[in-house]
Design a protein around this motif. Sequence first.
Motif, mmCIF file in Angstrom:
data_model
loop_
_atom_site.group_PDB
_atom_site.id
_atom_site.type_symbol
_atom_site.label_atom_id
_atom_site.label_comp_id
_atom_site.label_asym_id
_atom_site.label_seq_id
_atom_site.Cartn_x
_atom_site.Cartn_y
_atom_site.Cartn_z
ATOM 1 N N ASP A 15 44.654 39.189 39.529
ATOM 2 C CA ASP A 15 44.223 39.149 40.870
ATOM 3 C C ASP A 15 44.052 40.872 41.165
ATOM 4 O OD1 ASP A 15 43.350 39.075 43.438
ATOM 5 O OD2 ASP A 15 45.169 38.708 44.285
ATOM 6 N N TRP A 16 43.165 41.458 40.224
ATOM 7 C CA TRP A 16 42.915 42.918 40.044
ATOM 8 C C TRP A 16 43.130 43.676 41.342
ATOM 9 C CZ3 TRP A 16 44.074 43.526 35.317
ATOM 10 C CH2 TRP A 16 43.460 42.646 34.156
ATOM 11 N N ASP A 17 43.755 44.548 41.604
ATOM 12 C CA ASP A 17 43.741 45.575 42.898
ATOM 13 C C ASP A 17 44.095 46.694 42.458
ATOM 14 O OD1 ASP A 17 44.436 46.809 45.559
ATOM 15 O OD2 ASP A 17 44.879 44.885 46.189
ATOM 16 N N PHE A 22 49.602 43.966 41.847
ATOM 17 C CA PHE A 22 48.780 42.593 41.772
ATOM 18 C C PHE A 22 49.552 41.581 40.879
ATOM 19 C CE2 PHE A 22 46.768 45.532 38.958
ATOM 20 C CZ PHE A 22 46.717 44.948 37.742
ATOM 21 N N VAL A 42 50.107 29.834 40.564
ATOM 22 C CA VAL A 42 48.974 30.416 41.134
ATOM 23 C C VAL A 42 48.237 29.411 41.953
ATOM 24 C CG1 VAL A 42 46.701 31.790 40.353
ATOM 25 C CG2 VAL A 42 48.917 32.281 39.479
ATOM 26 N N ASN A 59 47.195 29.921 45.763
ATOM 27 C CA ASN A 59 45.865 29.992 46.286
ATOM 28 C C ASN A 59 45.718 28.794 47.404
ATOM 29 O OD1 ASN A 59 45.196 32.111 44.577
ATOM 30 N ND2 ASN A 59 44.472 30.858 43.023
ATOM 31 N N ARG A 89 47.409 30.106 50.633
ATOM 32 C CA ARG A 89 47.024 31.691 50.990
ATOM 33 C C ARG A 89 46.896 31.940 52.348
ATOM 34 N NH1 ARG A 89 45.936 35.766 47.814
ATOM 35 N NH2 ARG A 89 45.490 34.279 46.087
#
Length: 274
Positions: free
Chosen positions: A120-122, A127, A159, A163, A166
């Motif tokens: 979950d690139w940040d 992340f 994950v 999700n 969330r």
Amino acid sequence: MRRRFGQSLRIGLAAHGVALVRTGRMFGGEPLALAERHGELSAPDGIVNALGAVFAAPLTDELAPAGWPVTVVLADDLVRLWQVPPPPGASRLGDLEAAAALRFQHLFGGALADWRLSADWDAARPFLAAAVPASLLAQLETAARSHRFHLVEVVPQFVAAMNAWRRERRPGAWFGLVQGGVLSLAAYEGRSLAAVRTAVIPEGADRDWLEAHVAREALRVGVGRPERLQLCGSAPAGWASSAGRLKFACTLFENDEEQGWTELARLARTGSTA
């Protein structure tokens, strides 16, 4: 069996077996557990053979998987999950990928060469990253070609659960999953993910154990104790909030044990909205 609009198949894959579940969002589509196969799957073709067995099970005789969309939910002990602090000044995806690879090597003592990385690139806050063995994905792709189904997603169970819930996560809350006698926690500091922690739940663990465990994990991670713990999966009913409990509130999102779902079937169903 002809696939109705909105229906799909979900496969739960663990080291000790595999389960097949059908889900559907319309026409009263309650999830239906179709088949399970128990046994060690570590052989070179163990996953391919196990999937062939569940598709040939009595309940699936009229369900040819060809053309069906399929999601595979992986038990967390088959994957690697870790939190990655973005490097200062990161501006490219390559910077984040390098940070994830270095963190993986530090935590697990090896390179990512034989793993498939996703995250979950940040670039602004820590992340969650996940890695799946490339050999496992290769077997799933072989099974998809053999049975002609559409492999739309391969996701770790934790994950998938994060999700799915969330939108329900409240400020000041940690998120957790209970599956197979293991408690996995996502510890947060404000809006930022601070760590993912996993622990075996001792037999007979009560609310006092849960409170002590959360307090220890907060100290280890270096963050404050949460105001609330939000749990999904097969958490004991006694962990829910009750009068007189002031350390933190605890919300249980579901209780599949009362519905007769097996551990493998719950794995397959994780993250489904149906």
